[in-house]
Design a protein around this motif. Structure first.
Motif, PDB file in Angstrom:
ATOM      1  N   GLU A 141       0.669  -1.138   0.115  1.00  0.00           N
ATOM      2  CA  GLU A 141      -0.022  -0.148  -0.012  1.00  0.00           C
ATOM      3  C   GLU A 141       0.777   1.357   0.032  1.00  0.00           C
ATOM      4  OE1 GLU A 141      -3.297  -0.002  -0.431  1.00  0.00           O
ATOM      5  OE2 GLU A 141      -3.358  -2.329  -0.423  1.00  0.00           O
ATOM      6  N   VAL A 142       2.208   1.103   0.603  1.00  0.00           N
ATOM      7  CA  VAL A 142       2.807   2.346   0.706  1.00  0.00           C
ATOM      8  C   VAL A 142       3.779   2.358  -0.459  1.00  0.00           C
ATOM      9  CG1 VAL A 142       4.953   3.320   1.745  1.00  0.00           C
ATOM     10  CG2 VAL A 142       3.052   2.504   3.122  1.00  0.00           C
ATOM     11  N   GLU A 143       4.404   1.433  -1.018  1.00  0.00           N
ATOM     12  CA  GLU A 143       5.426   1.218  -2.093  1.00  0.00           C
ATOM     13  C   GLU A 143       4.716   1.175  -3.512  1.00  0.00           C
ATOM     14  OE1 GLU A 143       9.205   0.182  -1.869  1.00  0.00           O
ATOM     15  OE2 GLU A 143       8.340   1.674  -0.355  1.00  0.00           O
ATOM     16  N   ARG A 144       3.482   0.697  -3.557  1.00  0.00           N
ATOM     17  CA  ARG A 144       2.853   0.552  -4.737  1.00  0.00           C
ATOM     18  C   ARG A 144       3.338  -0.611  -5.705  1.00  0.00           C
ATOM     19  NH1 ARG A 144      -2.192   2.523  -5.629  1.00  0.00           N
ATOM     20  NH2 ARG A 144      -1.855   2.821  -7.780  1.00  0.00           N
ATOM     21  N   MET A 145       4.518  -0.980  -5.396  1.00  0.00           N
ATOM     22  CA  MET A 145       5.106  -2.161  -5.840  1.00  0.00           C
ATOM     23  C   MET A 145       6.232  -2.842  -4.902  1.00  0.00           C
ATOM     24  SD  MET A 145       7.919  -2.433  -9.187  1.00  0.00           S
ATOM     25  CE  MET A 145       6.872  -1.588 -10.306  1.00  0.00           C
ATOM     26  N   ILE A 146       6.077  -4.276  -4.934  1.00  0.00           N
ATOM     27  CA  ILE A 146       7.025  -5.095  -4.197  1.00  0.00           C
ATOM     28  C   ILE A 146       7.348  -6.301  -4.911  1.00  0.00           C
ATOM     29  CG2 ILE A 146       6.186  -4.089  -1.807  1.00  0.00           C
ATOM     30  CD1 ILE A 146       5.055  -6.813  -1.374  1.00  0.00           C
ATOM     31  N   ALA A 147       8.455  -6.911  -4.598  1.00  0.00           N
ATOM     32  CA  ALA A 147       8.772  -8.269  -5.203  1.00  0.00           C
ATOM     33  C   ALA A 147       9.157  -9.079  -3.923  1.00  0.00           C
ATOM     34  CB  ALA A 147      10.067  -7.962  -5.802  1.00  0.00           C
ATOM     35  N   ARG A 148       8.513 -10.252  -4.007  1.00  0.00           N
ATOM     36  CA  ARG A 148       8.886 -11.446  -3.112  1.00  0.00           C
ATOM     37  C   ARG A 148       9.334 -12.599  -3.940  1.00  0.00           C
ATOM     38  NH1 ARG A 148       8.979  -7.612  -0.602  1.00  0.00           N
ATOM     39  NH2 ARG A 148       7.712  -7.094   1.442  1.00  0.00           N
ATOM     40  N   GLU A 149      10.156 -13.312  -3.281  1.00  0.00           N
ATOM     41  CA  GLU A 149      10.886 -14.478  -3.839  1.00  0.00           C
ATOM     42  C   GLU A 149      10.449 -15.685  -3.096  1.00  0.00           C
ATOM     43  OE1 GLU A 149      15.158 -13.811  -4.173  1.00  0.00           O
ATOM     44  OE2 GLU A 149      14.776 -12.513  -5.954  1.00  0.00           O
ATOM     45  N   HIS A 150      10.256 -16.649  -3.889  1.00  0.00           N
ATOM     46  CA  HIS A 150       9.534 -17.907  -3.429  1.00  0.00           C
ATOM     47  C   HIS A 150      10.375 -19.300  -3.215  1.00  0.00           C
ATOM     48  CE1 HIS A 150       6.018 -15.488  -3.468  1.00  0.00           C
ATOM     49  NE2 HIS A 150       6.359 -15.339  -4.788  1.00  0.00           N
ATOM     50  N   GLY A 151      11.637 -19.118  -3.111  1.00  0.00           N
ATOM     51  CA  GLY A 151      12.631 -20.510  -3.130  1.00  0.00           C
ATOM     52  C   GLY A 151      12.906 -20.870  -4.409  1.00  0.00           C
ATOM     53  N   SER A 152      13.695 -21.905  -4.502  1.00  0.00           N
ATOM     54  CA  SER A 152      14.322 -22.332  -5.782  1.00  0.00           C
ATOM     55  C   SER A 152      13.338 -23.369  -6.686  1.00  0.00           C
ATOM     56  CB  SER A 152      15.581 -23.196  -5.500  1.00  0.00           C
ATOM     57  OG  SER A 152      16.584 -22.227  -4.973  1.00  0.00           O
ATOM     58  N   ARG A 300      12.606   2.274 -10.253  1.00  0.00           N
ATOM     59  CA  ARG A 300      11.376   2.069  -9.564  1.00  0.00           C
ATOM     60  C   ARG A 300      10.335   1.754 -10.245  1.00  0.00           C
ATOM     61  NH1 ARG A 300       7.615   4.331  -5.765  1.00  0.00           N
ATOM     62  NH2 ARG A 300       7.248   3.124  -3.993  1.00  0.00           N
ATOM     63  N   PHE A 301      10.080   3.050 -10.730  1.00  0.00           N
ATOM     64  CA  PHE A 301       8.915   3.284 -11.749  1.00  0.00           C
ATOM     65  C   PHE A 301       9.412   3.748 -13.244  1.00  0.00           C
ATOM     66  CE2 PHE A 301       6.114   3.616  -7.808  1.00  0.00           C
ATOM     67  CZ  PHE A 301       5.692   2.243  -7.989  1.00  0.00           C
TER      68      PHE A 301
END
Length: 323
Positions: A141-152, A300-301
Motif C-alpha cells: 500500500e505504501v510502495e505500490r510495487m513489491i517483489a517477493r521470492e519463493h525459493g528455488s 523503481r517506476f
C-alpha cells in the motif's frame, strides 16, 4: 533473461463457459446458472481468461471481466488472447475495453506482453492473494510495487540446476481510467530468475561500466563487480544518473542494483565504492525500509528517475563501475 515466466503456483485452469464466468464474477451474454467446474481456494475463485475462452464467444459477443468482485482472482493468459473482445467491468463506474483501459499495464516494465509465456494475475484486493502476508500488504500500500521470492525451482524449458533458479513475483498497482474515474487494480507477475550472468561494457566520462543482465542478490552482485576490480555503480550527479539509467534501460526497463546501501548502519546510506554520498535522488517517500530494505536500486517506476530501497536478498540486474 527475466522475461522467462514461471507458471503461477495458484493457477487453476478452469473451463470457462459463459455460465462458469457468471458464477465467479465473469460474465458473457449467457444468464445460465452456476457451472459445476467452479473452483474456490480459501474463499477466492480463480478463473482463467485465455484465447480459448474468447473463442467460445458467439459472433459479436464480448467477455466482461468483473473487477468489482473482491473474491475473484483473474488469471490472464495473454498468448494469443484477443483482448479487443474483453471488457473490464467496474460496476457503477462503467466498463472499458481492456485494450484501452490496460494501456498503462501494457507499457509497464513488467508487462505480460514482454513475457514468453504470458501468465498474469489481476485482482481487486491484495487479500485475495494468500501468499501475501499482512506486512506485505502494508508495504504494498505504501510502495505500490513489491517483489517477493519463493525459493528455488527449475524452469521447465531449460535443463538447469534447481539451485540456480529462484521464483520471483512482482506485485504492483496499475491505475487505469474508466469513464474519467481512476481505478486501481493489483497485478501479480511471476517469473523464474536463473543464474548465468553476462555483462556488457560501456565507457562514459572516463569510467568503464558493466551492465549485467544476470540477476543476483546485492551481495553476490557486489562480489561479481569486485571480481572485475570494480564496485557497484556510484552516481555522483544528475548527469551521470541520466546516462546510466538510459544505458541500463536499453537492456531492460526493470530494476537494477546500484552501490547505495545502509547495511552497516540503518538509515545511514553510503556507496559500495566508499565514496561519500554527495548526490541523491530518492523517489518521493523513499527510502522507507518497508520490509527491511537496505540496498538501493534504479528504475523503481520506469521511465521516471528516482531511487528506491529494496531487500538486499532480491535477485536483480546490476551495474558495476570502475574506480
Amino acid at each position: 533473461m527475466l522475461e522467462q515466466l514461471a507458471r503461477i503456483s495458484r493457477f487453476l485452469a478452469l473451463p470457462l463457459t459463459a455460465a462458469s464466468l457468471a458464477a465467479v464474477g465473469l460474465a458473457g451474454c449467457s444468464t445460465a446458472g452456476p457451472d459445476a467446474s467452479e473452483v474456490e481456494q480459501g474463499g477466492v475463485s480463480n478463473v482463467l481468461i485465455d484465447a480459448q475462452s474468447v473463442a467460445r464467444l458467439a459472433p459479436g459477443e464480448r467477455l466482461s471481466v468483473d473487477l468489482r468482485a473482491r473474491d475473484v482472482v483473474a488469471h490472464f493468459a495473454f498468448d494469443g488472447l484477443d483482448f479487443g473482445r474483453v471488457d473490464l467491468d467496474f460496476g457503477d463506474q462503467g466498463k472499458a475495453p481492456m485494450a484501452e483501459a490496460m494501456e498503462p499495464l501494457f507499457s509497464h516494465p513488467y508487462s505480460p506482453l514482454e513475457a514468453q509465456e504470458g501468465r498474469f494475475v489481476i485482482t481487486a484486493d491484495p487479500a485475495n492473494l494468500p501468499e501475501l502476508t499482512a506486512d506485505d500488504i502494508a508495504a504494498l500500500e505504501v510502495e505500490r510495487m513489491i517483489a517477493r521470492e519463493h525459493g528455488s525451482r527449475a524452469p521447465s524449458a531449460q535443463p538447469q540446476s534447481i539451485d540456480d533458479c529462484v521464483e520471483q513475483t512482482i506485485y504492483f498497482y496499475v491505475d487505469i481510467v474508466v469513464n474519467e474515474t481512476v481505478q486501481s487494480v493489483l497485478c501479480a507477475h511471476t517469473i523464474v530468475v536463473c543464474g548465468s550472468t553476462t555483462c556488457d561494457t560501456q565507457t562514459h566520462d572516463g569510467h568503464d561500466y558493466l551492465f549485467c543482465d544476470g540477476q543476483e542478490s546485492w551481495t553476490d552482485a557486489k562480489a561479481t563487480c569486485a571480481s572485475q576490480g570494480m564496485s557497484l555503480v556510484t552516481l555522483n550527479d544528475a548527469a551521470e544518473e541520466a546516462w546510466v539509467s538510459g544505458a541500463a534501460s536499453a537492456y531492460s526497463t526493470q530494476k537494477w542494483w546500484m552501490g547505495l546501501n545502509d547495511r552497516a548502519s540503518e538509515g545511514s546510506f553510503g556507496w559500495d565504492s566508499g565514496e561519500p554520498l554527495s548526490y541523491s535522488n530518492w523517489y518521493p517517500g523513499e527510502p522507507n525500509n518497508a520490509g527491511n530494505e537496505d540496498c538501493g536500486q534504479l528504475n523503481r517506476f520506469y521511465p521516471e528517475l528516482g531511487w528506491n530501497d529494496e531487500p538486499c536478498s532480491l535477485h536483480l540486474r546490476f551495474i558495476c563501475e570502475s574506480d
